[in-house]
Design a protein around this motif. Structure first.
Motif, short mmCIF file in Angstrom:
data_model
loop_
_atom_site.label_atom_id
_atom_site.label_comp_id
_atom_site.label_asym_id
_atom_site.label_seq_id
_atom_site.Cartn_x
_atom_site.Cartn_y
_atom_site.Cartn_z
N THR A 6 -8.35 4.45 1.98
CA THR A 6 -7.39 4.38 3.06
C THR A 6 -7.03 2.92 3.33
OG1 THR A 6 -9.26 4.40 4.55
CG2 THR A 6 -8.10 6.49 4.26
N LEU A 37 -6.04 9.28 -1.86
CA LEU A 37 -6.97 8.63 -0.92
C LEU A 37 -8.34 8.44 -1.55
CD1 LEU A 37 -6.08 10.29 2.49
CD2 LEU A 37 -5.64 7.95 1.76
N THR A 76 -2.11 13.99 -1.79
CA THR A 76 -2.50 12.95 -0.83
C THR A 76 -4.00 12.69 -0.88
OG1 THR A 76 -0.74 13.74 0.57
CG2 THR A 76 -2.35 12.29 1.59
N SER A 77 -4.76 13.78 -0.95
CA SER A 77 -6.22 13.59 -0.93
C SER A 77 -6.71 12.93 -2.22
CB SER A 77 -6.92 14.92 -0.69
OG SER A 77 -6.59 15.82 -1.72
N ASP A 82 -2.10 9.53 8.20
CA ASP A 82 -3.05 10.13 7.26
C ASP A 82 -3.62 9.12 6.28
OD1 ASP A 82 -2.52 12.44 8.49
OD2 ASP A 82 -1.12 13.20 6.98
N PHE A 83 -2.96 7.99 6.13
CA PHE A 83 -3.38 7.03 5.11
C PHE A 83 -4.16 5.85 5.67
CE2 PHE A 83 0.07 9.32 3.24
CZ PHE A 83 -0.30 9.47 1.93
N ARG A 84 -4.35 5.82 6.97
CA ARG A 84 -5.00 4.62 7.51
C ARG A 84 -6.17 4.98 8.41
NH1 ARG A 84 -0.46 4.86 11.58
NH2 ARG A 84 -1.70 5.28 13.44
N VAL A 85 -7.07 4.02 8.54
CA VAL A 85 -8.14 4.13 9.52
C VAL A 85 -7.88 3.04 10.55
CG1 VAL A 85 -10.62 3.89 9.91
CG2 VAL A 85 -9.81 5.00 7.84
N SER A 125 -6.74 -0.07 5.99
CA SER A 125 -7.16 -0.48 7.32
C SER A 125 -6.94 -1.97 7.46
CB SER A 125 -8.62 -0.11 7.57
OG SER A 125 -9.42 -0.73 6.60
N TYR A 133 0.84 -1.20 0.00
CA TYR A 133 0.00 0.00 0.00
C TYR A 133 0.87 1.25 0.00
CZ TYR A 133 -3.39 3.49 1.45
OH TYR A 133 -4.16 4.60 1.52
#
Lengths: 416, 277
Positions: B65, B60, B56-57, B157-160, B67, B41
């Motif tokens: 994101t 995403l 980045t946005s 910022d990239f994960r939940v 997880s 990832y």
């Protein structure tokens, strides 16, 4: 002891792993925000029995939640047995299962109920799907006499004919001691949809009357009819009218070969249950401009239109054929959200607010898109047209980490 | 009681080497899976952001994101679970047959022990239960470790982030082995033990009557299945939905207890009178 160390280690792994998982479970309740209804002004009594159905969370992990005046209960906080019978899903079902536990045995949840002081009536249409060709349907009715605690039941087989292919029950009522069923009948031939009334004598269980009250008005091959009964705020109670929306659409072939639908007629039709007659609902030109009415309390229809800083609400009395209330309600945030719900104000696909009526009080809840913006709740006394309550749905206690992308989506409100 | 505990300890010690190997395979494979999937990832993100010049946005919104449930769905995670489940299923049979077919027919000594023969049966059942619960407990202990590794590799910022409950909640297929509430846990594993006892009885039937016993074992399984289904059949064909679902669950618990009691009683009889060494 020493020779048992392997077995003891295994037991510790089991206790530690599984134990923490289920102990954490009881603590996990705190992980979800506690939404409550916070009163800003007015009498809290009117929201005592208000229930807000919503979803909380995003993506994979969405939890249904029910918010009341004091607490928010998430679906996964319900006990296993509570979840099984599903009584918590609707206060109506809870009321029926708790008070008439034996009567409710074997009653399909999708059946219709009617309740007054003396009787509780249940009706359902059973469709025999075992025969592939000729589908036969039967009407099943059970009546509980609350005074004597006696239950009587009967089944009426709908005669099979080419006219009736599928019968969908819309409502059951007790009118002048007769069990009246309103159904939507589909026939085998194309484009044949009709609203039927079946009336049974409550004592002899005999069919007194069967009549098609609204028939299909599609004329051409490419026209389609949509006919449905408006949901009321309290479907189980006795009412004067049943109201239907009858929409005819035409399929149009576009130049690029795709199809689109155009509405060629759209009308509201009222059926007077007492007299058994259809009454026209003639709306003024001004009312026709209002958004689709979806709110009906058995007597009045509620029309809404969004204006610059709120909502315009008009209630129309079917019996007197006149406008009862006409008022504007100030709301801060009337914006779109994606909550599919019923009944609510819907305008051009944009959903603006959730509405319901109870005891001559109109409840309006502005939508919620985000937990950070509390939704407003307003209650208006329809007799005086004054705001008797103002409050908001907000999160109690600590603020969430703002990085977390969670949302509260309200799907409906009800007062019981 | 003491004899029984000794037998449980003895049975578990016979399996412990394979058991530790299985736990090690689970731990290692799952951690490799976490590292590989997370790196994959991050590599995607780097490529998109530095080479394709995405913000980045934008990245995403296109790729989503990261997880932990992405990892759970992979073979790195589910593979070891399947392997362990398969091992338990296999061992239900092996725990009996190794005593007959191993070096010097061990069953002879087991049955000659100065204790009730039923204790041998119960000890074997307990071992299967403990081994299974051990796998579950171990998995629940290593899950937080694995989510921590994911946090090390993938930037915030990239994960939940998901808790253990959320991870399992997100994957309905796992609910049977990790039920969401303690009552369901007891029901799920109670039903599992019932199946184990029915299988044990069938095995003992085969050991008592050999070829004929296989047929008898199958017949016993069918009888047990019929007993378990009887509340459902009554509900559907006799009383037409009379019982509430919660009452149906209680009825199933009742008939489940009957099947367990019947299996233990029948096995006891077979061990005492009919078993052939």
């Amino acid at each position: 002891m020493k020779k048992y160390w392997k077995l003891i280690t295994l037991t510790i792994i089991i206790m530690a792993g599984i134990g923490t998982f289920y102990i954490y479970d009881s603590l996990a309740a705190d992980a979800y925000p506690a939404f409550t209804i916070e009163t800003n002004s007015g009498n809290e009594e009117v929201i005592e029995n208000l229930l807000i159905n919503a979803h909380y969370g995003t993506g994979q992990n969405i939890q249904p939640v029910q918010i009341t005046k004091d607490e928010a209960i998430y679906a996964n906080e319900r006990s296993f047995f509570e979840r099984l019978d599903g009584a918590y899903l609707s206060p109506e079902r809870k009321h029926l299962q708790e008070n008439y536990r034996n009567f409710m045995r074997g009653k399909a949840i999708y059946g219709s109920f009617y309740e007054d002081e003396e009787y509780l009536v249940y009706a359902n249409v059973n469709i025999d799907t075992s025969a592939l060709e000729a589908r036969s349907s039967s009407i099943e009715v059970s009546m509980l006499d609350k005074g004597t605690d006696e239950t009587t039941s009967f089944v009426y087989d709908i005669p099979h004919s080419s006219e009736v292919n599928h019968v969908a029950l819309q409502d059951v009522q007790l009118v002048n001691d007769n069990v009246t069923l309103i159904t939507q009948n589909h026939s085998r031939s194309q484009g044949n949809l009709a609203i039927h009334v079946y009336e049974f004598d409550a004592q002899s269980h005999e069919l007194i009357r069967e009549e098609s009250i609204i028939s299909d008005q599609a004329q051409e091959q490419n026209q389609f009819t949509d006919m449905f009964m408006l949901n009321e705020t309290d479907p189980m109670s006795s009412k004067d009218y049943a109201v239907f929306r009858n929409v005819v659409r035409e399929e149009i072939r576009n130049n690029d070969g795709t199809y689109s639908h155009e509405e060629i007629s759209n009308e509201l039709i009222a059926y007077n249950l007492e007299s058994g007659k259809i009454e026209d609902i003639t709306l003024t030109e001004e009312l026709k401009e209002f958004g689709r009415v979806n709110l009906f309390d058995g007597t009045n229809l509620y029309f809404t239109k969004s204006i610059e800083n709120g909502l315009e609400v008009v209630s129309y009395n079917i019996k007197d054929k006149k406008i009862e209330n006409e008022m504007t309600v100030e709301l801060d945030q009337v914006e779109s959200s994606q909550a599919p719900s019923f009944p609510m104000v819907n305008e051009g696909g944009r959903e603006l607010a959730h509405l319901t009526v109870h005891d001559k009080n109109l409840y309006i809840l502005s939508r919620i898109g985000n937990v950070e913006e509390p939704a407003d709740l307003i209650v208006i006394d329809l007799e005086t047209e004054e705001t008797i309550y103002e409050g908001e749905i907000s999160e109690k206690g600590q603020n969430r980490d703002s990085d977390e992308k969670y949302e509260l989506t309200i799907t409906g409100i009800e007062v019981n | 009681m003491n004899r029984y505990l000794k037998l449980v300890n003895f049975e578990f010690n016979r399996f412990v080497k394979i058991y530790v190997v299985l736990l090690a395979i689970t731990l290692i494979t799952q951690i490799i899976g976490v590292i590989l999937k997370s790196r994959e990832y991050v590599a995607n993100a780097n490529e998109a952001i530095y080479q394709e010049q995405l913000s980045t946005s934008e990245f995403l919104s296109q790729y989503g994101t990261m997880s932990f449930d992405t990892i759970v769905r992979s073979v790195w995670f589910l593979g070891p679970i399947a392997l362990c489940a398969g091992a338990v299923a296999f061992y239900i049979f092996l725990i009996w047959y190794r005593d007959w077919f191993g070096k010097n027919t061990f069953i002879y000594r087991l049955l000659m022990l100065p204790t009730a023969r039923l204790n041998v049966f119960l000890a074997k059942g307990t071992t299967i239960l403990l081994v299974t619960l051990g796998f579950i407990g171990f998995q629940l202990i290593i899950l937080p470790i694995e989510t921590t590794i994911l946090k090390w590799i993938v930037p915030k910022d990239f994960r939940v982030d998901m808790g253990v409950h959320e991870i399992i909640g997100a994957i309905p297929e796992l609910h049977l082995i990790f039920p969401q509430s303690f009552i369901e846990f007891v029901l799920s594993y109670g039903a599992g033990m019932m199946v184990v006892f029915v299988l044990f009885t069938a095995i003992l039937l085969e050991r008592s009557f050999r070829w004929k016993g296989i047929l008898m074992g199958v017949a016993y399984g069918v009888v047990a299945l019929f007993i378990m289904l009887s509340p459902l059949l009554v509900q559907d064909f006799v009383v037409d939905g009379y019982f509430y679902i919660s009452e149906m669950v209680l009825l199933e618990v009742l008939v489940g207890c009957i099947v367990i009691a019947l299996s233990i009683w029948f096995s006891n009889y077979l061990l005492k009178r009919k078993i052939r060494v």
